[in-house]
Scaffold this motif. Structure first.
Motif, PDB file in Angstrom:
ATOM      1  N   THR A 213       0.835  -1.202   0.000  1.00 18.38           N
ATOM      2  CA  THR A 213       0.000   0.000   0.000  1.00 18.38           C
ATOM      3  C   THR A 213       0.870   1.253   0.000  1.00 18.38           C
ATOM      4  O   THR A 213       1.921   1.298   0.633  1.00 18.38           O
ATOM      5  CB  THR A 213      -0.912   0.031   1.239  1.00 18.38           C
TER       6      THR A 213
ATOM      7  N   GLN B  74      -2.803   4.093  -3.028  1.00 12.35           N
ATOM      8  CA  GLN B  74      -2.761   2.992  -3.980  1.00 12.35           C
ATOM      9  C   GLN B  74      -2.550   1.682  -3.238  1.00 12.35           C
ATOM     10  O   GLN B  74      -1.961   1.659  -2.150  1.00 12.35           O
ATOM     11  CB  GLN B  74      -1.632   3.191  -5.000  1.00 12.35           C
TER      12      GLN B  74
ATOM     13  N   LYS C 230      -1.420  11.929  -6.075  1.00 14.35           N
ATOM     14  CA  LYS C 230      -1.800  10.578  -5.656  1.00 14.35           C
ATOM     15  C   LYS C 230      -3.190  10.538  -5.025  1.00 14.35           C
ATOM     16  O   LYS C 230      -3.756   9.460  -4.865  1.00 14.35           O
ATOM     17  CB  LYS C 230      -0.790  10.040  -4.640  1.00 14.35           C
TER      18      LYS C 230
ATOM     19  N   GLN D  32     -11.047   7.710  -2.262  1.00 13.06           N
ATOM     20  CA  GLN D  32     -10.026   6.888  -1.594  1.00 13.06           C
ATOM     21  C   GLN D  32     -10.358   6.717  -0.105  1.00 13.06           C
ATOM     22  O   GLN D  32     -10.890   7.615   0.537  1.00 13.06           O
ATOM     23  CB  GLN D  32      -8.647   7.527  -1.756  1.00 13.06           C
TER      24      GLN D  32
END
Length: 458
Positions: A44, A341, A274, A279
């Motif tokens: 991660t 991510q 990012k 998210q």
């Protein structure tokens, strides 16, 4: 016999130590070199930020919204409840200084009295004028009747006398018609004048009544149940007793809805690319470390800003908290970890294990004595993904081992051949040796920089 037993025991201990370092080579004999196994698992990329709790919805508590209509532009707070007070609907919040409005009320009373007097005077003047006109018309009507009678009685008079009497009657009728027309004009003038005076009087009455009603707004109460959070001024200070609020923006406080909270945070411009809406986020409260919450990114600002006492540009990010807890309060500090991510089943190693040669070749020290080039992928604060060069179970050094000081070539990856100019790298090597410490993955200083001075690619 005892000597033999001692020799056997000592030999056994030595054998155990040797076997330990063969099968568990995590630490070298001098205890300074740490070896770790290459792992293959989920990876991660997280972004850690500090934020501040804020209610998703809030009701504004306003001071007098019509004060500027009476040229009262600055409102001073006399008394207010403490911030954080839990109030019910219609409970007292704050009171404002009424002295300036009292002055306006006194002026308004004087204006009202003056306008009332002028209105009454206009009524009397109008009544008197119209009365005089009516009396004049009545007298002229009598005059017409008298002229008619004279004309009738002059039937046997000379023609000249009769003609004169006819002229006198016609003139009397014209005078009466003109008087009636004048009366109608003066009557309409009187109506217009009284309408104007009435409008002025009503205006003064409305303004005076509005100022009296405005007095009630100088005592501010809660529009609904909630917790009082005071507004922050342009200078960053909270509103307090003695503070002034503008009549153009009379916000005194807010009553936040504590059932839905969000964390307002700021992300550095280097990492903002990012961050995406949707998210997942892990949230903690500094005041209650044992409390853990989750959330999601709901908004990412398009324009950056510069925070006070900082040269870095940041972007505001709003994070909606999924859970609700009674301990949550506006302005509490939060620790946010944004899951930027997530990769499934990839090879990764600690950042400390990766070294850089000539700013172009990343490599690691294997426990078999080789310097292995690696192709790197995503990195987080602790580890980096290795796309090529290592397999799960390989063992690498976290720092430059003792043998790493020796001049030893790097075992390059064939898949990267043709994608780098080795001659150019060699030409850059002297400059690289004099340029000081290099940056490792993620912009961090790479471990074991002194070993690079003797490293060369073959």
């Amino acid at each position: 016999m005892k000597k033999n037993l001692l020799f056997v025991a000592a030999g056994s201990i030595v054998a155990i130590i040797i076997l330990y370092f063969i099968f568990f080579p995590s630490v070298t004999s001098d205890g300074s070199d740490i070896i770790v196994s290459v792992e293959k698992s989920d990876f991660t990329v997280e972004i850690a930020t500090t934020g501040e709790l804020k209610a998703l919805r809030s009701v504004m508590i306003l001071g007098p919204t019509r004060a500027r209509e009476f040229r009262v532009n600055q409102l001073t707070i006399e008394k207010m409840v403490d911030e954080g007070t839990v109030v019910k609907k219609d409970d007292f919040i704050a009171s404002l200084d009424k002295s300036e409005l009292f002055g306006k009320l006194s002026d308004g009373q004087n204006n009202l009295d003056s306008e009332t007097a002028q209105y009454e005077q206009a009524k009397l003047d109008t009544a008197l004028t119209l009365r005089q006109e009516r009396d004049n018309i009545l007298n002229l009507d009598y005059n017409v009747e008298q002229r008619k009678l004279v004309l009738e009685q002059s039937q046997y008079e000379p023609p000249a006398t009769i003609k004169q009497n006819e002229y006198d009657l016609q003139k009397a009728k014209r005078d009466m018609d003109q008087a009636k027309q004048n009366y109608e004009i003066k009557y309409n003038q009187a109506l217009a004048k009284m309408a104007e005076r009435t409008a002025r009087l009503r205006k003064e009455e409305r303004e005076f009544q509005a100022m009296n009603d405005l007095l009630g707004e100088f005592t501010i109460t809660a529009p609904q149940d909630g917790m009082v959070i005071y507004q922050t001024n342009w200078d960053g200070n909270k509103i307090a007793e003695g503070s002034q609020i503008s009549a153009w923006n009379p916000v005194v406080a807010t009553l936040p809805d504590l059932t839905e909270m969000q964390s307002i945070t700021y992300v550095n411009e280097v990492e903002i690319r990012k961050v995406k809406v949707g998210q997942e986020v892990k949230i903690g409260l500094d005041a209650f470390p044992e409390k853990k919450f989750t959330g999601k990114v709901t908004r990412v600002a398009n324009v950056g800003q510069q925070r006070p006492n900082s040269d870095a540009k940041v972007f505001e990010v709003e994070i909606l908290v999924n859970e609700n807890d009674d301990v949550m309060r506006p302005a509490m500090t939060t620790s946010n970890t944004i899951l930027a991510q997530e990769l499934k089943d990839v090879v990764h190693v600690p950042l400390e294990a990766v070294h850089v040669h000539n700013d172009s070749i990343n490599y690691v020290y294997l426990n078999n004595g080789a310097k292995q080039e690696v192709k790197l992928g995503l990195a987080n604060y602790d580890e980096v993904v290795v796309e090529m060069g290592l397999e799960e179970g390989d063992k690498v050094y976290l720092s430059i081992p003792n043998w790493g000081e020796k001049d030893q070539s790097i075992r390059l990856l064939e898949a990267l051949n043709g994608k780098r100019n080795l001659e150019e790298e060699e030409e850059k090597a002297p400059a690289a040796r004099n340029a000081g410490p290099k940056q490792g993955p993620g912009g961090r200083p790479a471990a074991g920089q002194k070993g690079k001075r003797n490293s060369s690619a073959s």
